[in-house]
Scaffold this active site. Structure first.
Site, PDB file in Angstrom:
ATOM      1  N   LEU B  87       0.818  -1.212   0.000  1.00  0.00           N
ATOM      2  CA  LEU B  87       0.000   0.000   0.000  1.00  0.00           C
ATOM      3  C   LEU B  87       0.851   1.262   0.000  1.00  0.00           C
ATOM      4  O   LEU B  87       0.586   2.208   0.714  1.00  0.00           O
ATOM      5  CB  LEU B  87      -0.954   0.021   1.195  1.00  0.00           C
ATOM      6  CG  LEU B  87      -2.110  -0.981   1.157  1.00  0.00           C
ATOM      7  CD1 LEU B  87      -2.928  -0.874   2.417  1.00  0.00           C
ATOM      8  CD2 LEU B  87      -2.981  -0.761  -0.065  1.00  0.00           C
ATOM      9  N   CYS B  88       1.934   1.217  -0.763  1.00  0.00           N
ATOM     10  CA  CYS B  88       2.720   2.447  -0.884  1.00  0.00           C
ATOM     11  C   CYS B  88       3.060   2.674  -2.350  1.00  0.00           C
ATOM     12  O   CYS B  88       4.186   2.950  -2.711  1.00  0.00           O
ATOM     13  CB  CYS B  88       3.962   2.416  -0.011  1.00  0.00           C
ATOM     14  SG  CYS B  88       4.866   0.887  -0.063  1.00  0.00           S
TER      15      CYS B  88
END
Lengths: 137, 292
Positions: B87-88
């Site tokens: 999630l980056c």
């Protein structure tokens, strides 16, 4: 007023000390050494132990663990993995760590376990240095 | 045309998602501050270290150190450092892509590859290559110097045993909050004196040092430390980059959520208006019928 030397203690977590002092005593590879102002350029490895420095009538001590120090241009820099001020050391914890390390050391020595002996010795040295630092402070 | 209820449910869902993403954005920005501070605190140590290192290696004979030995390169080891969590955005996949490119290049040259994965994502994405020799995962959220030392020692032992002839580190370099770039850095063999311009002139002016015990023995202590510094620095960079990348990704996600909500609201309003119009028509039609 005597001449002073600039002392810097730097660890990976940031600079711990940066000030002008009269004398610095540190645990070098071949034994403790003292450094006064205008010392010749000098580079030595540092063992786990006690770093003390004096400024006027003030005397402070730090527990430092391995690294090295460099003297140049009337400045002494210690690059060490950790440095703790004597007054901030938890004596109880250091006491317990010392006992634990002593126990481990005798166990490891009995089993001829070289790796753990080295580890326990290092832990013991750190604990002893912490205790010393907290007494001087 | 979707029913009013469906659209409403969807709007609520998307709004909830945007709450999560904007919370993650704030968490990431708080963590980024911590990671950046850690990085800045390390800087004086690293700078001083490199300075001393180049003073030292300028003077002595460098061939005799096992960590400096230049051999014919047959086995290459890549230390790939990524974050533990996703999630980056494309932060981790950019690093992996660079690593895969390097692997292809070395394989084309007929060299053997081994990989050391630091961070869970590196392991997850590179295990399919079958070349992973070691992995250090779940340490990226709170690591200390000793974590770096463990990795550095492992890699150095492989090198001195002759299992590897060249080691490179691949990690995400933190340029700014907006830019994180995957980079490759040489680690082993240690190359003497990084010519760093300014530091060199400074140290040369100082003249000869007194060494205790001896240059060689100091180097024996310094070189493993130097590897720690490289790894620790790379881990710090990845730590900060991860949070910066997550901040950007979550900001984008929150904006996308807002767009979707406004689109859906339009759809909802249109549907509602259609329903109202339909009902009105019914009432008007009914009244007309009653009038007869």
């Amino acid at each position: 007023m005597a001449q002073q030397i600039h002392l810097e203690v730097v660890t990976p977590a940031g600079a711990v000390v940066s000030e002008d002092v009269d004398i610095v005593n540190a645990p070098g590879y071949g034994g403790d050494f003292g450094v006064l102002a205008n010392h010749a350029p000098f580079l030595s490895t540092i063992k786990i132990g006690l770093l003390t420095y004096e400024k006027g009538n003030e005397r402070k001590s730090l527990m430092i663990s391995g690294g090295f120090s460099e003297v140049s241009n009337n400045k002494i820099t210690f690059l060490v993995e950790s440095a703790e001020e004597g007054s901030q050391i938890d004596v109880d914890r250091a006491m317990k760590a010392k006992e634990r390390a002593e126990k481990r050391l005798s166990q490891a020595a009995a089993q001829d376990d070289n790796f753990n002996t080295v580890r326990a010795e290092a832990a013991l040295q750190r604990a002893l240095a912490r205790l010393k630092a907290s007494k001087v402070a | 045309m979707p029913s009013l209820k469906d659209v409403q449910d969807k709007i609520v869902g998307v709004k909830k998602t945007s709450q999560i993403t904007s919370a993650m954005n704030m968490v990431a920005s708080a963590k980024l501050r911590g990671a950046q501070e850690k990085m800045e605190n390390f800087e004086p140590y690293a700078n001083k270290f490199n300075e001393t290192m180049s003073t030292l290696s300028g003077g002595g004979n460098t061939d005799q150190f096992p960590l400096m030995e230049v051999r014919d390169v047959k086995n290459v080891e890549l230390v790939v450092i990524t974050s533990d969590r996703g999630l980056c955005g494309s932060f981790n996949s950019n690093i992996i892509q660079l690593a895969e490119k390097k692997i292809r290049e070395y394989e084309a040259e007929g060299k053997n590859i081994s990989i050391v994965c630091v961070g869970k994502k590196a392991f997850q994405l590179l295990k399919k290559t079958g070349n992973v020799r070691a992995q250090f995962t779940d340490i990226m959220s709170d690591f200390q110097m000793f974590n770096a030392r463990e990795i550095a020692q492992d890699v150095a032992t492989q090198f001195t045993n002759g299992e590897t002839d060249k080691v490179e580190v691949i990690y995400g370099h933190f340029q700014s909050v907006a830019i994180q770039k995957p980079v490759v850095q040489d680690m082993l063999p240690i190359t003497p004196s990084e010519t760093d311009g300014e530091s060199e002139t400074e140290t040369q002016a100082v003249g000869d040092y007194i060494y205790e015990p001896s240059t060689e023995e100091i180097m024996d202590v310094m070189q493993p430390l130097y590897l720690n510094v490289i790894i620790y620095n790379a881990m710090l960079q990845v730590g900060a980059s991860e949070h910066a990348a997550r901040m950007t990704a979550m900001d984008n996600a929150t904006n996308a959520c807002k767009d979707i909500v406004s689109d859906l609201t339009l759809v909802y309003n249109k549907a509602r208006q259609a329903a109202v119009t339909g009902e009105l028509m019914d009432i008007v039609g009914g009244a007309e019928a009653l009038k007869g």
